[in-house]
Write a protein that holds these residues in place. Structure first.
Motif, PDB file in Angstrom:
ATOM      1  N   GLU A 165       0.893  -1.152  -0.082  1.00 23.39           N
ATOM      2  CA  GLU A 165       0.025   0.058   0.105  1.00 23.39           C
ATOM      3  C   GLU A 165       0.804   1.252  -0.039  1.00 23.39           C
ATOM      4  O   GLU A 165       0.438   2.197  -0.748  1.00 23.39           O
ATOM      5  CB  GLU A 165      -0.876   0.181   1.187  1.00 23.39           C
ATOM      6  N   GLU A 166       1.946   1.288   0.958  1.00 26.03           N
ATOM      7  CA  GLU A 166       2.841   2.213   0.935  1.00 26.03           C
ATOM      8  C   GLU A 166       3.513   2.675  -0.668  1.00 26.03           C
ATOM      9  O   GLU A 166       3.900   3.775  -0.817  1.00 26.03           O
ATOM     10  CB  GLU A 166       3.825   2.091   1.910  1.00 26.03           C
ATOM     11  N   SER A 167       3.663   1.610  -1.218  1.00 26.96           N
ATOM     12  CA  SER A 167       4.375   1.643  -2.705  1.00 26.96           C
ATOM     13  C   SER A 167       3.445   1.991  -3.773  1.00 26.96           C
ATOM     14  O   SER A 167       4.038   2.417  -4.892  1.00 26.96           O
ATOM     15  CB  SER A 167       5.124   0.424  -2.939  1.00 26.96           C
ATOM     16  N   ALA A 168       2.030   1.608  -3.410  1.00 26.44           N
ATOM     17  CA  ALA A 168       1.231   1.656  -4.551  1.00 26.44           C
ATOM     18  C   ALA A 168       1.005   3.135  -5.060  1.00 26.44           C
ATOM     19  O   ALA A 168       0.769   4.372  -4.030  1.00 26.44           O
ATOM     20  CB  ALA A 168      -0.206   1.181  -4.100  1.00 26.44           C
ATOM     21  N   GLN A 169       0.652   3.536  -6.398  1.00 31.13           N
ATOM     22  CA  GLN A 169       0.305   4.793  -6.740  1.00 31.13           C
ATOM     23  C   GLN A 169      -1.187   4.933  -7.004  1.00 31.13           C
ATOM     24  O   GLN A 169      -1.848   5.961  -6.810  1.00 31.13           O
ATOM     25  CB  GLN A 169       0.842   5.096  -8.244  1.00 31.13           C
ATOM     26  N   ARG A 170      -1.971   3.747  -7.158  1.00 34.21           N
ATOM     27  CA  ARG A 170      -3.439   3.946  -7.181  1.00 34.21           C
ATOM     28  C   ARG A 170      -3.983   2.716  -6.395  1.00 34.21           C
ATOM     29  O   ARG A 170      -3.544   1.751  -6.743  1.00 34.21           O
ATOM     30  CB  ARG A 170      -3.898   3.875  -8.650  1.00 34.21           C
ATOM     31  N   LEU A 171      -5.204   2.988  -5.879  1.00 36.92           N
ATOM     32  CA  LEU A 171      -6.005   1.913  -5.308  1.00 36.92           C
ATOM     33  C   LEU A 171      -7.269   1.828  -5.794  1.00 36.92           C
ATOM     34  O   LEU A 171      -8.066   2.859  -5.891  1.00 36.92           O
ATOM     35  CB  LEU A 171      -5.938   1.916  -3.799  1.00 36.92           C
ATOM     36  N   GLY A 172      -7.711   0.720  -6.319  1.00 31.05           N
ATOM     37  CA  GLY A 172      -9.021   0.403  -6.726  1.00 31.05           C
ATOM     38  C   GLY A 172      -9.723  -0.400  -5.534  1.00 31.05           C
ATOM     39  O   GLY A 172      -9.322  -1.525  -5.748  1.00 31.05           O
ATOM     40  N   ILE A 173     -10.914   0.215  -4.899  1.00 35.84           N
ATOM     41  CA  ILE A 173     -11.464  -0.688  -3.872  1.00 35.84           C
ATOM     42  C   ILE A 173     -12.859  -0.852  -4.156  1.00 35.84           C
ATOM     43  O   ILE A 173     -13.565  -0.059  -4.329  1.00 35.84           O
ATOM     44  CB  ILE A 173     -11.231   0.173  -2.508  1.00 35.84           C
ATOM     45  N   TRP A 174     -13.119  -2.191  -3.755  1.00 38.52           N
ATOM     46  CA  TRP A 174     -14.721  -2.681  -3.789  1.00 38.52           C
ATOM     47  C   TRP A 174     -14.806  -3.292  -2.432  1.00 38.52           C
ATOM     48  O   TRP A 174     -14.084  -4.163  -1.986  1.00 38.52           O
ATOM     49  CB  TRP A 174     -15.048  -3.706  -5.037  1.00 38.52           C
ATOM     50  N   LYS A 175     -15.677  -2.536  -1.790  1.00 37.88           N
ATOM     51  CA  LYS A 175     -16.169  -3.076  -0.437  1.00 37.88           C
ATOM     52  C   LYS A 175     -17.657  -3.480  -0.327  1.00 37.88           C
ATOM     53  O   LYS A 175     -18.595  -2.584  -0.517  1.00 37.88           O
ATOM     54  CB  LYS A 175     -15.622  -2.060   0.679  1.00 37.88           C
ATOM     55  N   THR A 176     -17.746  -4.653   0.341  1.00 39.67           N
ATOM     56  CA  THR A 176     -18.996  -5.112   0.496  1.00 39.67           C
ATOM     57  C   THR A 176     -19.494  -5.149   2.089  1.00 39.67           C
ATOM     58  O   THR A 176     -20.551  -5.273   2.519  1.00 39.67           O
ATOM     59  CB  THR A 176     -19.428  -6.631   0.283  1.00 39.67           C
ATOM     60  N   ALA A 177     -18.500  -4.753   2.980  1.00 43.16           N
ATOM     61  CA  ALA A 177     -18.538  -4.835   4.432  1.00 43.16           C
ATOM     62  C   ALA A 177     -17.483  -4.064   5.032  1.00 43.16           C
ATOM     63  O   ALA A 177     -16.116  -4.275   4.528  1.00 43.16           O
ATOM     64  CB  ALA A 177     -18.775  -6.097   4.949  1.00 43.16           C
ATOM     65  N   VAL A 178     -17.740  -3.011   5.670  1.00 44.66           N
ATOM     66  CA  VAL A 178     -16.640  -2.207   6.318  1.00 44.66           C
ATOM     67  C   VAL A 178     -16.096  -1.269   5.498  1.00 44.66           C
ATOM     68  O   VAL A 178     -15.755  -1.313   4.425  1.00 44.66           O
ATOM     69  CB  VAL A 178     -15.436  -3.116   7.241  1.00 44.66           C
ATOM     70  N   ILE A 179     -16.131   0.112   6.124  1.00 41.89           N
ATOM     71  CA  ILE A 179     -15.454   1.036   5.311  1.00 41.89           C
ATOM     72  C   ILE A 179     -13.854   0.754   5.167  1.00 41.89           C
ATOM     73  O   ILE A 179     -13.135   0.137   5.955  1.00 41.89           O
ATOM     74  CB  ILE A 179     -15.539   2.577   6.127  1.00 41.89           C
TER      75      ILE A 179
END
Length: 295
Positions: A110-124
């Motif tokens: 995560e610290e190295s990532a430039q972009r995150l694509g997130i899909w969440k069905t439970a919990v922020i």
């Protein structure tokens, strides 16, 4: 921002595997070249922490008949791994005793990532949580945990969120409406969490959208929560760093890197994106739910 040694180790491992396979050697033969077990060769090629000296690199390059440019690239990657490790690694190392087992690997990605694509069905998503919301989750999951360890975990969550202030770091988060209506910590905690989402959704590098209950037949109903982590090229070598899909499970986490696996999740994220409300309509829905939590 330091990229850490994780990306360099992964790149080094991929190149070592490519050269070994091109040379027609198995891991046992490669291990005998430098006097290590085939399991150690496997750890090197999988990008896991293990000793990778210049002596090992040169000996393997000789055995694999690597050309000069390939040898130079491998030595550069190995140097980057050692230099970062010598510098102490990421900031989260100081919280190792408070983190769940294995989560330091995700943190380095995560610290190295430039972009995150997130899909969440439970919990922020953790990067968007308030301290009270995080605290409520920790007490629910670990009611026996000492209070000081809970507070350390909250410190980790808040420290992670500093990346939201980096212009070259972007988040595209899509939430199932159930995530917003859950009663984690109670109405007051949820009302404050909704306000936090509204605030962060105004950031130019954060896209926040919602798939509402009345959306029919979307793929998100069949796919569990996941994160696609994408990276910039390695500065030292210019090598492309392939994306990683992170699937968080209650009994253990998955890291998917094969092109076929990543493509499936990319396609899923595209389909879920089509079902999601646009950003403005999503904010209106979040505001409405915030008011319901406040009543």
């Amino acid at each position: 921002m330091l990229t850490g040694s994780t990306l360099a180790r992964r790149a080094l491992g991929r190149e070592l595997r490519r050269l070994r396979e091109a040379a027609g050697m198995n891991q046992s033969v490669a291990g005998r070249v430098i006097g290590v077990s085939p399991q150690t060769i496997g750890r090197m090629e999988d990008g896991l922490p293990t000793k990778v000296s210049d002596l090992y690199i040169n000996a393997l390059c000789d055995a694999y008949a690597a050309v000069t440019t390939e040898r130079t690239m491998l030595l550069t990657l190995a140097y980057e791994v050692r230099a970062t490790r010598k510098a102490g690694g990421g900031w989260w190392r100081a919280y190792a005793d408070a983190m769940q087992v294995g989560f330091d690997h995700y943190m380095s990605l995560e610290e190295s990532a430039q972009r995150l694509g997130i899909w969440k069905t439970a919990v922020i998503p953790g990067l968007l949580q308030t301290a009270e919301y995080r605290r409520s989750i920790e007490w629910t999951q670990h009611p026996e945990m000492p209070p000081e360890q809970v507070e350390k975990r909250i410190e980790i969550a808040l420290r992670r969120q500093q990346r939201l202030g980096e212009a070259d770091f972007t988040i595209d988060a899509i939430l199932w409406e159930a995530v917003l209506r859950d009663q984690i910590g109670g109405s007051r905690v949820m009302a404050d969490q909704m306000q936090r989402l509204l605030e962060v959704s105004q950031s130019p590098n954060v896209s926040l959208r919602v798939v509402p209950f009345d959306c029919r037949g979307h793929l998100g109903s069949c796919v569990g929560s996941f994160v696609i982590l994408e990276f910039s090229n390695l500065a030292a070598t210019g090598l492309t760093t392939p994306p990683v899909v992170y699937v968080e499970e209650y009994a253990g986490d998955l890291y998917l890197e094969r092109e076929s696996e990543v493509s499936r999740y990319r396609n899923a994220f595209t389909e879920i994106s089509r079902a999601a409300l646009d950003e403005d309509t999503s904010r209106q829905l979040i505001l409405s739910i915030a008011k319901e939590h406040s009543q």
